[in-house]
Design a protein around this motif. Structure first.
Motif, mmCIF file in Angstrom:
data_model
loop_
_atom_site.group_PDB
_atom_site.id
_atom_site.type_symbol
_atom_site.label_atom_id
_atom_site.label_comp_id
_atom_site.label_asym_id
_atom_site.label_seq_id
_atom_site.Cartn_x
_atom_site.Cartn_y
_atom_site.Cartn_z
ATOM 1 N N ARG A 287 0.825 -1.221 0.000
ATOM 2 C CA ARG A 287 0.000 0.000 0.000
ATOM 3 C C ARG A 287 0.855 1.265 0.000
ATOM 4 N NH1 ARG A 287 -2.984 3.397 3.201
ATOM 5 N NH2 ARG A 287 -5.076 3.871 2.434
ATOM 6 N N GLN A 288 1.777 1.337 -0.931
ATOM 7 C CA GLN A 288 2.712 2.458 -0.976
ATOM 8 C C GLN A 288 2.009 3.750 -1.369
ATOM 9 O OE1 GLN A 288 5.623 1.078 -3.754
ATOM 10 N NE2 GLN A 288 6.429 -0.494 -2.393
ATOM 11 N N GLN A 289 2.312 4.822 -0.614
ATOM 12 C CA GLN A 289 1.734 6.136 -0.838
ATOM 13 C C GLN A 289 2.829 7.195 -0.697
ATOM 14 O OE1 GLN A 289 -1.624 7.043 -1.540
ATOM 15 N NE2 GLN A 289 -1.851 4.851 -1.966
ATOM 16 N N PRO A 290 2.591 8.407 -1.206
ATOM 17 C CA PRO A 290 3.609 9.460 -1.107
ATOM 18 C C PRO A 290 3.918 9.864 0.340
ATOM 19 C CG PRO A 290 1.978 10.013 -2.775
ATOM 20 C CD PRO A 290 1.437 8.835 -2.037
ATOM 21 N N PHE A 291 5.145 10.331 0.531
ATOM 22 C CA PHE A 291 5.562 10.925 1.791
ATOM 23 C C PHE A 291 5.539 12.442 1.592
ATOM 24 C CE2 PHE A 291 7.264 6.672 2.079
ATOM 25 C CZ PHE A 291 7.084 6.332 3.414
ATOM 26 N N PHE A 292 4.446 13.060 2.012
ATOM 27 C CA PHE A 292 4.269 14.497 1.847
ATOM 28 C C PHE A 292 4.795 15.262 3.057
ATOM 29 C CE2 PHE A 292 1.591 18.369 2.060
ATOM 30 C CZ PHE A 292 1.949 18.930 0.848
ATOM 31 N N ALA A 293 4.731 14.642 4.244
ATOM 32 C CA ALA A 293 5.231 15.284 5.460
ATOM 33 C C ALA A 293 6.756 15.318 5.446
ATOM 34 C CB ALA A 293 4.746 14.521 6.690
ATOM 35 N N SER A 294 7.324 16.317 6.120
ATOM 36 C CA SER A 294 8.776 16.381 6.276
ATOM 37 C C SER A 294 9.218 15.414 7.350
ATOM 38 C CB SER A 294 9.192 17.811 6.658
ATOM 39 O OG SER A 294 8.786 18.733 5.668
ATOM 40 N N VAL A 295 10.392 14.811 7.170
ATOM 41 C CA VAL A 295 10.884 13.824 8.123
ATOM 42 C C VAL A 295 11.483 14.518 9.341
ATOM 43 C CG1 VAL A 295 11.346 12.162 6.291
ATOM 44 C CG2 VAL A 295 13.193 13.673 7.108
ATOM 45 N N ALA A 296 11.570 13.766 10.439
ATOM 46 C CA ALA A 296 12.346 14.172 11.613
ATOM 47 C C ALA A 296 13.512 13.206 11.743
ATOM 48 C CB ALA A 296 11.485 14.149 12.874
ATOM 49 N N VAL A 297 14.620 13.680 12.314
ATOM 50 C CA VAL A 297 15.824 12.851 12.402
ATOM 51 C C VAL A 297 16.375 12.906 13.825
ATOM 52 C CG1 VAL A 297 18.122 12.401 11.486
ATOM 53 C CG2 VAL A 297 16.359 13.352 9.995
ATOM 54 N N SER A 298 16.448 11.742 14.469
ATOM 55 C CA SER A 298 17.067 11.624 15.786
ATOM 56 C C SER A 298 18.457 11.024 15.613
ATOM 57 C CB SER A 298 16.210 10.754 16.706
ATOM 58 O OG SER A 298 16.243 9.398 16.291
ATOM 59 N N ASP A 299 19.095 10.657 16.719
ATOM 60 C CA ASP A 299 20.440 10.079 16.642
ATOM 61 C C ASP A 299 20.504 8.873 15.717
ATOM 62 O OD1 ASP A 299 21.613 11.914 18.253
ATOM 63 O OD2 ASP A 299 21.633 10.677 20.042
ATOM 64 N N ASP A 300 19.473 8.008 15.788
ATOM 65 C CA ASP A 300 19.554 6.739 15.056
ATOM 66 C C ASP A 300 18.377 6.468 14.134
ATOM 67 O OD1 ASP A 300 17.772 6.528 17.115
ATOM 68 O OD2 ASP A 300 18.618 4.712 17.996
ATOM 69 N N LEU A 301 17.375 7.344 14.129
ATOM 70 C CA LEU A 301 16.184 7.085 13.334
ATOM 71 C C LEU A 301 15.826 8.256 12.433
ATOM 72 C CD1 LEU A 301 13.718 5.479 15.937
ATOM 73 C CD2 LEU A 301 15.035 4.287 14.173
ATOM 74 N N ILE A 303 12.226 9.557 11.068
ATOM 75 C CA ILE A 303 10.805 9.338 11.327
ATOM 76 C C ILE A 303 10.007 10.037 10.247
ATOM 77 C CG2 ILE A 303 8.912 9.616 12.967
ATOM 78 C CD1 ILE A 303 12.396 9.888 14.305
ATOM 79 N N ALA A 304 9.130 9.295 9.567
ATOM 80 C CA ALA A 304 8.428 9.821 8.398
ATOM 81 C C ALA A 304 6.950 9.486 8.459
ATOM 82 C CB ALA A 304 9.030 9.241 7.116
ATOM 83 N N GLY A 305 6.107 10.481 8.204
ATOM 84 C CA GLY A 305 4.678 10.252 8.077
ATOM 85 C C GLY A 305 4.282 10.099 6.618
ATOM 86 N N SER A 306 3.298 9.250 6.338
ATOM 87 C CA SER A 306 2.921 8.928 4.964
ATOM 88 C C SER A 306 1.423 9.077 4.750
ATOM 89 C CB SER A 306 3.345 7.492 4.631
ATOM 90 O OG SER A 306 2.828 7.075 3.376
ATOM 91 N N LYS A 307 1.057 9.259 3.492
ATOM 92 C CA LYS A 307 -0.347 9.273 3.128
ATOM 93 C C LYS A 307 -0.987 7.886 3.252
ATOM 94 C CE LYS A 307 -0.410 13.367 0.154
ATOM 95 N NZ LYS A 307 -1.442 14.080 0.929
ATOM 96 N N ASP A 308 -0.201 6.848 3.519
ATOM 97 C CA ASP A 308 -0.767 5.527 3.768
ATOM 98 C C ASP A 308 -1.266 5.381 5.211
ATOM 99 O OD1 ASP A 308 1.446 5.105 5.378
ATOM 100 O OD2 ASP A 308 2.289 3.479 4.194
ATOM 101 N N LYS A 309 -1.300 6.501 5.956
ATOM 102 C CA LYS A 309 -1.814 6.595 7.330
ATOM 103 C C LYS A 309 -0.823 6.121 8.380
ATOM 104 C CE LYS A 309 -6.598 5.881 5.784
ATOM 105 N NZ LYS A 309 -7.873 5.145 6.032
ATOM 106 N N ARG A 310 0.391 5.792 7.962
ATOM 107 C CA ARG A 310 1.375 5.270 8.913
ATOM 108 C C ARG A 310 2.476 6.284 9.209
ATOM 109 N NH1 ARG A 310 1.415 -0.111 10.234
ATOM 110 N NH2 ARG A 310 -0.091 -1.408 9.096
#
Length: 396
Positions: A287-301, A303-310
């Motif tokens: 169920r691949q969908q675009p990543f419209f939100a900007s990512v956040a970046v921690s020390d090791d991760l 983090i990305a929000g997607s239009k696939d609701k995840r």
């Protein structure tokens, strides 16, 4: 009456330049101390503007657009106050010196007291969707009528305006005393502190909607040509172009020599812009969908929000999925890292609080409408708006 939110597909990323991040130790909301990466030290080394400790002056909180807060939040969020504007709030607030600056489709910028929610002033312009930026006592923001505004942060009075020639949904970035922003006419514009045009750079085929950011005398922009353009901030000339795997609709985050960004072709990419190559690409298994939100970046991760609701937690080195969390609506709100927790809104009318390392749910706060804008965190408070026009302050 609240304006119906129109989903605008952005085609551009403005990301930041490269620098070696200095560790910043912050109190963790889970107790003890959590180590996150901060941007203030880098900006100082690069000669760029720094933010006061605990403020949120730019779209993603710091000049590197990492979405990492310099202020802790309580273990449990509660509504401290609400403020009702006259229309949808889709942009991200700026928080500085105990004041919240937020735009609304009611054609006003509202200055609110962070502690009480009391309105200090309001400034009239066009419909405001762009993130608000604050720097040295000045508020900078563009509107959808094509005007870029410079406002005195204390009084709410106009200092100057600039005709951008097209709608502005990009937030402002800063290169020394110069101000950078994008517009819908394919232009990245650089203004002097007095509002005079210094240079423009054209991105073929699409609007410049993401927030510009600067480090090391460079800024970055991508458009419909699926290239990351490296721009000299003094001259506006292209230094390098790095091919991407597709068009982008979000602001990227930079850590060291890597730029992390979601794409409209359903990927999150890690780009080594110095060497002009993509280190890794992530695609959801189904169920691949675009990543419209900007990512956040921690020390090791990443983090990305997607239009696939995840919401996805990806290993920063490899791009492998560490965890994912399913909401009930599209996630166009960009996540924010606060210590060991992730804060992100969804179009299901909720703000989610997730464990940063496991992606498990810690708290869900129901709001009065869909969340499109992104959280701003400062002074122990989280500020978020809804399409119903409500500004929420969440904290103790």
């Amino acid at each position: 009456m609240t304006r119906t939110r129109a989903v605008v597909v952005s085609r551009l990323i403005l990301a930041l330049a490269v620098a070696t991040l200095a560790p910043l130790t912050l109190p963790s909301p889970l107790g003890g101390e959590g180590r996150v990466r901060g941007a203030a030290g880098i900006a100082a080394k690069e000669g760029e503007a720094t933010k006061p400790e605990g403020d949120w002056p730019l779209f993603r909180g710091n000049p590197l657009q990492t979405g990492v807060a310099a202020s802790a939040l309580p273990d449990r969020l509660r509504v401290r106050w609400k403020f009702q504007t006259g229309d949808a709030v889709e942009g991200t607030a700026a928080i500085a010196g105990g004041t919240v600056y937020v735009g609304s489709y009611d054609k006003h910028i509202h200055a609110l007291d962070l502690k009480t929610g009391r309105q200090k002033w309001k400034y009239e312009g066009g419909p405001f969707k762009a993130p608000v930026a604050w720097r040295e006592g000045i508020v900078y923001v563009g509107d959808e009528d094509g005007t870029f505004h410079c406002i005195d942060a204390r009084t709410g009075k106009k200092r100057w305006t600039f005709d951008a020639g097209a709608e502005v949904t990009s937030g402002a970035g800063f290169a020394g005393d110069d101000v950078l922003f994008g517009a819908g006419n394919e232009l990245l514009t650089c203004l002097t502190k007095d509002g005079k045009k210094k240079w423009t750079f054209q991105v073929a085929g699409g609007p410049v909607n993401a927030t510009p950011a600067v480090a090391g005398g460079r800024t970055f922009v991508a458009g419909c040509d699926s290239n990351l353009h490296v721009i000299d901030t003094k001259t506006g000339r292209e230094v390098l172009a790095v091919p991407l795997n597709g068009q982008v609709g979000s602001t990227g985050a930079v850590v060291g020599g890597m730029l992390y960004v979601g794409t409209m072709t359903n990927e999150v990419q890690a780009v080594d812009w110095k060497n002009g190559k993509i280190e890794w690409s992530f695609r959801a298994k189904r169920r691949q969908q675009p990543f419209f939100a900007s990512v956040a970046v921690s020390d090791d991760l990443v983090i990305a929000g997607s239009k696939d609701k995840r919401v996805y937690g990806l290993d920063r080195k490899t791009g492998n999925e560490v965890w994912s969390y399913l909401t009930e609506g599209r996630v166009d709100s960009s996540p924010v890292v606060v210590g060991k927790r992730i804060y992100v809104g969804s179009q299901d009318r909720n703000l989610y609080v997730l464990d940063r390392d496991r992606g498990s749910l810690i708290q869900k706060v129901e709001l009065d409408g869909e969340v499109v804008g992104s959280p701003a965190v400062a002074g122990g408070c989280l500020i978020i708006g809804t399409v119903k026009g409500t500004v929420y302050c969440l904290g103790e």
